[in-house]
Motif scaffolding. Structure first.
Motif: not given
Length: 504
Positions: A6-9, A56-63, A73-82
């Protein structure tokens, strides 16, 4: 996947923009090729993760997650879901095509493509960020390039490009101002609930669910105004048609295709999820405003003679369906809302790219000045009519199933409003077919006999976006299965809070 995909994208367009700084400004073709390569890398990797996402698993992936500002409480939080992954794909499809829609730019192309790449990065960042601070940071990144690009490379006859750029920017900033107040208030209250600062979506959703009904209601109202202004919710929509008309083609494509979708995405993933009781309270009002936007903007499009204004008002009308679908607060409505955002983005981007090429060749967007262009520019005409037919929801194209899904959701939740919504589709058919008839059909005009059809790089938007329009219509499961994997758990989370909170 341990590779930080995700950071590369996200950073591939930025890397291309940095490279452009060192390319001589006279090397127009090299500048455009580097910009195209940067967006292609993002698009290719997005397709890879799209077809490797485990539904099938769903949720946040490629975290990818790293601490950034611990005291807040700030984080560099990158992820994708459906839900977010289709929006990232939409961004990169349109971003890649926007480069080729701007292939004929000759006025300061290096600066143009640097700003365009920054704009694409900013939009993409809002969809992969799962920290609210980072989301807002990327959202603010979007505003500055848009204003500069409209003022320098824009064109409009009804209003000046300076007026269009300033109006667009002011509306976006006013909306973001209300949104920022709501976000800060939610964060402050969340610290009292959680006992520690945390800006992640999941933590704020946990805290928001525990707030009182009153707090959720007024906080949701602020977010509704902020995200609603961005999605051009009636009556906060007037910036949108003027902004489209004044913007260069690439900006119109990104603005209609994905920038507005930040509003719909934020409304679902942030406002509704974090403040479900507030969403339940305001849902009937959202439905009324959504359907008012559908009807008002559809008639507005029917009255226009400038092609960009036709599509501009059309976009406001289509976003009304998204708002009312979100207001249903059920699986069917939310599925339809997300799918319609994707489908409309593809359609609108193709429409604006074809109008842009038409303007480059004829130097007019005024329908009474055109006619018979289908014979002189058949490829351009094919792209124009494909977008027009998608706009009216023709079965077999990607827009049909999302709109049908929304109507099912509206009818089951709000009954009579579905009738007005269906009437809006009839008006859509009228202005879409009218635009095609006045522009492409009838006897050809001799003054346009010299026109060249789109060719070479100009064909990329037609081929790529047209392919998605058709494949998405024939195989809607490619889109809906992905979206459903994100909507079902999200709806379950909302429903649990509503059941505990009772009826308002």
């Amino acid at each position: 996947m341990s590779f930080p995909v995700l950071p590369v994208i996200l950073l591939a367009p930025v890397a291309a923009a940095v490279v452009l700084l060192f390319i001589p400004k006279e090397e127009h073709r090299l500048i455009k090729s580097v910009a195209a390569l940067g967006t292609f890398v993002s698009l290719f990797l997005t397709l890879v993760i799209y077809f490797n996402y485990n539904q099938d698993v769903g949720g946040l992936q490629f975290v990818t997650q790293r601490d950034w500002i611990k005291d807040l409480g700030v984080t560099l939080f990158f992820a994708v879901d459906g839900i977010s992954l289709p929006m990232v794909l939409l961004t990169n499809l349109i971003g890649f095509c926007a480069i080729f829609a701007s292939w004929n730019i000759s006025n300061r192309p290096r600066e143009f493509f640097i700003l365009l790449l920054i704009l694409i990065t900013g939009v993409m960042g809002t969809f992969i960020a799962h920290d609210l601070f980072i989301f807002l940071l990327f959202y603010e990144v979007v505003v500055i390039p848009i204003y500069i690009m409209v003022v320098i490379w824009g064109s409009s006859k009804r209003v000046t490009k300076e007026y269009a750029g300033m109006k667009l920017t002011i509306y976006l900033l006013i909306g973001s101002g209300f949104l920022l107040v709501g976000v800060i208030a939610l964060f402050v209250k969340s610290v009292g609930v959680l006992g520690a600062p945390d800006m992640s979506f999941s933590a704020l959703a946990e805290a928001g669910a525990q707030l009182s009904n009153f707090d959720q209601i007024w906080l949701f109202a602020l977010m509704l105004f902020g995200f609603g202004s961005l999605i051009s919710m009636w009556p906060f929509h007037s910036w949108s048609p003027d902004g489209y008309a004044g913007a260069p083609t690439a900006v119109s494509m990104i603005h209609a295709g994905v920038l507005k979708k930040i509003g719909g995405y934020g409304l679902i993933k942030i406002a509704v999820v974090m403040l479900p009781l507030g969403a339940q309270f305001w849902a009937p009002w959202m439905a009324v405003l959504g359907i008012a936007g559908v009807a008002y903007a559809a008639f507005g499009a029917l009255a226009q003679k400038d092609l960009k204004y036709v599509v501009g008002y059309s976009s406001v009308s289509h976003m009304g369906y998204v708002i009312i679908a979100v207001a249903c607060l059920d699986v069917i409505g939310l599925n339809g809302a997300v799918a319609n955002m994707f489908a409309h983005g593809i359609m609108a981007a193709l429409f604006f790219s074809m109008i842009g090429f038409l303007y480059e060749k004829t130097h007019t967007r005024w329908m009474p000045d055109m006619g018979g262009l289908g014979r002189q520019t058949p490829k351009l005409a094919a792209g124009f009519m494909l977008a027009a037919l998608a706009s009216l929801g023709l079965p077999g194209l990607v827009t049909f199933v999302p709109e049908f899904t929304i109507f099912v959701g509206i009818f089951s939740k709000y009954g009579g409003l579905a009738v007005i919504g269906i009437a809006g589709i009839i008006i859509t058919a009228l202005y879409a077919l009218r635009a095609g008839a006045h522009t492409l059909f009838g006897p050809p005009r001799p003054e346009y006999d010299h026109l060249e059809d789109i060719k070479g790089p100009e064909l990329v938007p037609l081929v790529v976006l047209g392919f998605v329009l058709v494949v998405g219509g024939v195989l809607p499961s490619l889109l809906f299965d992905m979206i459903n994997s994100g909507v079902v758990p999200l709806h379950a989370e909302i429903s649990n809070v509503l059941q505990l909170g009772g009826n308002l």
